[in-house]
Enzyme design. Structure first.
Site, PDB file in Angstrom:
ATOM      1  CE  LYS A 147      -3.949  -1.778   2.667  1.00 27.35           C
ATOM      2  NZ  LYS A 147      -4.985  -1.576   1.649  1.00 27.35           N
ATOM      3  CG  ASP A 196      -3.854  -4.074  -0.314  1.00 19.02           C
ATOM      4  OD1 ASP A 196      -4.014  -4.486   0.863  1.00 19.02           O
ATOM      5  OD2 ASP A 196      -3.960  -2.882  -0.638  1.00 19.02           O
ATOM      6  CD  GLU A 236      -5.748  -8.051   3.382  1.00 25.15           C
ATOM      7  OE1 GLU A 236      -5.595  -7.506   2.267  1.00 25.15           O
ATOM      8  OE2 GLU A 236      -6.372  -7.518   4.314  1.00 25.15           O
ATOM      9  NE  ARG A 251     -11.017  -9.621  -2.204  1.00 26.06           N
ATOM     10  CZ  ARG A 251     -11.375  -8.714  -3.093  1.00 26.06           C
ATOM     11  NH1 ARG A 251     -11.743  -9.086  -4.307  1.00 26.06           N
ATOM     12  NH2 ARG A 251     -11.376  -7.434  -2.785  1.00 26.06           N
TER      13      ARG A 251
HETATM   14  N1  BES Z   1      -8.200  -3.705   4.426  1.00 29.54           N
HETATM   15  C1  BES Z   1      -8.300  -3.277   3.083  1.00 29.54           C
HETATM   16  C2  BES Z   1      -9.575  -2.491   2.814  1.00 29.54           C
HETATM   17  C3  BES Z   1      -9.615  -1.084   3.344  1.00 29.54           C
HETATM   18  C4  BES Z   1      -8.896  -0.074   2.730  1.00 29.54           C
HETATM   19  C5  BES Z   1     -10.423  -0.779   4.410  1.00 29.54           C
HETATM   20  C6  BES Z   1      -8.988   1.220   3.222  1.00 29.54           C
HETATM   21  C7  BES Z   1     -10.529   0.528   4.878  1.00 29.54           C
HETATM   22  C8  BES Z   1      -9.796   1.524   4.291  1.00 29.54           C
HETATM   23  C9  BES Z   1      -8.326  -4.477   2.146  1.00 29.54           C
HETATM   24  O1  BES Z   1      -7.531  -5.540   2.544  1.00 29.54           O
HETATM   25  C10 BES Z   1      -7.782  -4.020   0.856  1.00 29.54           C
HETATM   26  O2  BES Z   1      -6.642  -3.651   0.804  1.00 29.54           O
HETATM   27  N2  BES Z   1      -8.613  -4.036  -0.182  1.00 29.54           N
HETATM   28  C11 BES Z   1      -8.216  -3.596  -1.465  1.00 29.54           C
HETATM   29  C12 BES Z   1      -8.801  -4.541  -2.474  1.00 29.54           C
HETATM   30  C13 BES Z   1      -8.298  -4.315  -3.873  1.00 29.54           C
HETATM   31  C14 BES Z   1      -6.836  -4.647  -3.952  1.00 29.54           C
HETATM   32  C15 BES Z   1      -9.102  -5.181  -4.803  1.00 29.54           C
HETATM   33  C16 BES Z   1      -8.760  -2.181  -1.662  1.00 29.54           C
HETATM   34  O3  BES Z   1      -9.883  -1.903  -1.218  1.00 29.54           O
HETATM   35  O4  BES Z   1      -8.055  -1.365  -2.216  1.00 29.54           O
HETATM   36 ZN    ZN Z   2      -7.234  -5.728   4.528  1.00 31.13          ZN
HETATM   37 MN    MN Z   3      -5.539  -5.335   1.893  1.00 25.85          MN
END
Ligand code: BES
Ligand code: ZN
Ligand code: MN
Length: 495
Positions: free
Chosen positions: A277, A347, A349, A351
């Site tokens: 990230k 990222d 992860e 799911r």
């Molecule tokens: N934990 C994050 C989701 C998240 C991001 C929650 C920001 C709250 C604030 C999750 O693991 C994630 O990184 N999701 C990605 C998915 C994408 C790579 C398909 C996302 O939402 O960017």
């Molecule tokens: Zn996450």
């Molecule tokens: Mn993530």
């Protein structure tokens, strides 16, 4: 903080502070009218002089009012009579407790469940208890000099007339919910170097120790290997912290009754892994275990209530970090269900750990499964920070959760789970890929989970926007414990 309900006349109550409402335009609530009379129209005078507008959520503190036994009187603006809604009611209660916290009062008596905030008494008591608990919450245990804890220790919900039957039961349930929320918030606010998967497991074991009705088991990575949880284990590969699969079994009724399973995402820190990230606000990914924390908070709440149903809490917990041994984009893993997954983005992860936990949940022959996860940034874009995302393979279950959310004022909004989105997860090399592109990110994430939940009634709550607040108010909210607890309460009352 302790709470009680008591019938009595407001001018006679011996309390550090008596709280009554005043409407915009000068109309006094029933309790305020009694105080006005007892104080020889001191309240009416204040209104006439313009010291008190009655604007919703405004407050005015009075000391030693003659004719009134309480040491202080807190006048709270209720807005225009008949124009209140859920939001103003909650705003009024929050302002009330903020004002009380600013005084040295150790106790207070609130006349709020009668005619004042425009909702029924049970609704007001629920929101008042949660507002009170929120006002007393401190997140500074790791400061070398934590602020003084709240001095406000006892709240009396005072009524002029005989309190409605069932109000005490509502109060006790809500106090248990408030305690559950506090656990959820505390765990959420703890940093990733303290709140590790091992720490979450220890908390789950402590809950079992405190409540005979809860049995906790913790599976280690070698156990998960035996179960074939290749998807879950792929996420923890880059971490030095051992992953844990935590199960809490709450038995509140006959063993034969099928349980509700609550499955909570427990990523104790989400760096994104190799799909790292960006740095800004990455600290907030310590909150990526808030689904897990809400399961622990809800389990504690229902155990405290002694709710008559069976519930299983399942928490897959690990970190998502990059390293030489971390899973790489393009890697293909086999889930416990046997379905293979091409991991295109490490990222995504949540799911990957949830799909194995959801397959594992099937072992408990659940009647209903609800997973709770800070799953997608897309959910924050779609719904902001007000409601949680809801997706379900059963419309009646979705309706029950929507209703419980309204009742608890911990609301959810349903998004579609149409099969039309499923092809976005097609992979050339495996049964599916773990991302579906930017469009409809919350929906495709749920579509991924739906492939693992075909055998039971299932709902997914995406709490990415509601589990914590950012910025100056940074901190966990304790949501969606009120929603989950209310849903479970409703199941026991045949609603
Ligand atoms: N934990 C994050 C989701 C998240 C991001 C929650 C920001 C709250 C604030 C999750 O693991 C994630 O990184 N999701 C990605 C998915 C994408 C790579 C398909 C996302 O939402 O960017
Ligand atoms: Zn996450
Ligand atoms: Mn993530």
């Amino acid at each position: 903080m302790e709470f009680s309900i008591k019938q009595g006349s407001p001018e006679k109550l011996h309390s550090a502070c008596v709280v009554v409402g005043v409407f915009e335009g000068g109309k006094l609530s029933a309790a305020a009218q009694v105080l006005d009379k007892a104080s020889r129209h001191h309240l009416s005078d204040l209104i006439a002089r313009g010291d008190l507008s009655g604007k919703a959520a405004s407050t005015l503190l009075l000391h030693k009012v003659s004719g009134i036994a309480a040491e202080r009187v807190l006048l709270v603006g209720l807005g225009k009579a008949g124009e209140q809604n859920n939001k103003t009611s909650v705003d009024i209660l929050r302002a009330t407790f903020k004002a009380l916290q600013d005084t040295p009062a150790k106790d207070a008596a609130l006349y709020c469940a009668d005619d004042t905030v425009g909702k029924d008494a049970a609704w007001v008591i629920r929101q008042a208890v949660l507002a009170a608990a929120e006002s007393g919450y401190r997140a500074d245990s790791l400061k070398s000099k934590p602020a003084k804890p709240s001095t406000l220790k006892h709240i009396t919900f005072a009524t002029l007339d005989k309190p409605a039957a069932g109000l005490k039961a509502t109060l006790d349930q809500t106090v248990a919910i408030a305690h559950g929320m506090e656990l959820t918030r505390t765990l959420g606010d703890l940093p990733g170097n303290i709140c590790t998967p091992t720490y979450l497991a220890a908390k789950a074991l402590a809950l079992a120790k405190a409540h005979k009705s809860i049995k906790t088991t913790v599976l280690e990575e070698k156990d998960m290997q035996k179960l074939g949880m290749g998807s879950f284990l792929s996420v923890t590969r880059g971490s030095e912290q051992p992953a844990k699969l935590i199960t809490l079994e709450y038995q509140g009724t006959d063993k034969k009754q099928k349980p509700v399973a609550l499955v909570g995402k427990g990523i104790t820190f989400d760096s994104g892994g190799i799909s790292l990230k960006p740095g800004a606000e990455m600290d907030e990914m310590k909150y990526d275990m808030c689904g897990a924390a809400s399961v622990l908070g809800t389990m504690q709440a229902i155990a405290e209530m002694g709710l008559k149903l069976n519930v299983v809490g399942i928490i897959p917990a690990c970190e998502n970090l990059p390293s030489g041994s971390a899973t790489k984009p393009g890697d293909i893993v086999t889930s416990m269900s046997g379905q293979t997954i091409e991991i295109l983005n490490t990222d995504a992860e949540g799911r990957l750990i949830l799909c194995d936990a959801l397959t594992y949940a099937g072992k408990f022959k659940p009647d209903t499964v609800i997973d709770i996860a800070t799953l997608t940034g897309a959910c924050v874009i779609a719904l902001g920070h007000v409601v949680s995302g809801l997706l379900s393979n059963q419309d009646d279950l979705a309706q029950e959760l929507l209703a419980a959310g309204e009742q608890a004022h911990d609301r959810v909004w349903q998004l579609p789970l149409y099969d039309d989105y499923q092809p976005l997860l097609d992979s050339n090399f495996a049964d599916m890929q773990n991302i579906g592109g930017r469009a409809g990110g919350t929906i495709t994430a749920a579509c991924f989970l739906a492939r693992f939940t075909k055998d039971y009634r299932w709902a997914h709550l995406d709490i990415a926007g509601t589990a914590w607040k950012s910025g100056k108010e940074k901190g966990a909210t304790g949501r969606p414990v009120p929603l989950l607890a209310q849903y479970l309460i409703n199941r026991t009352s045949g609603k």
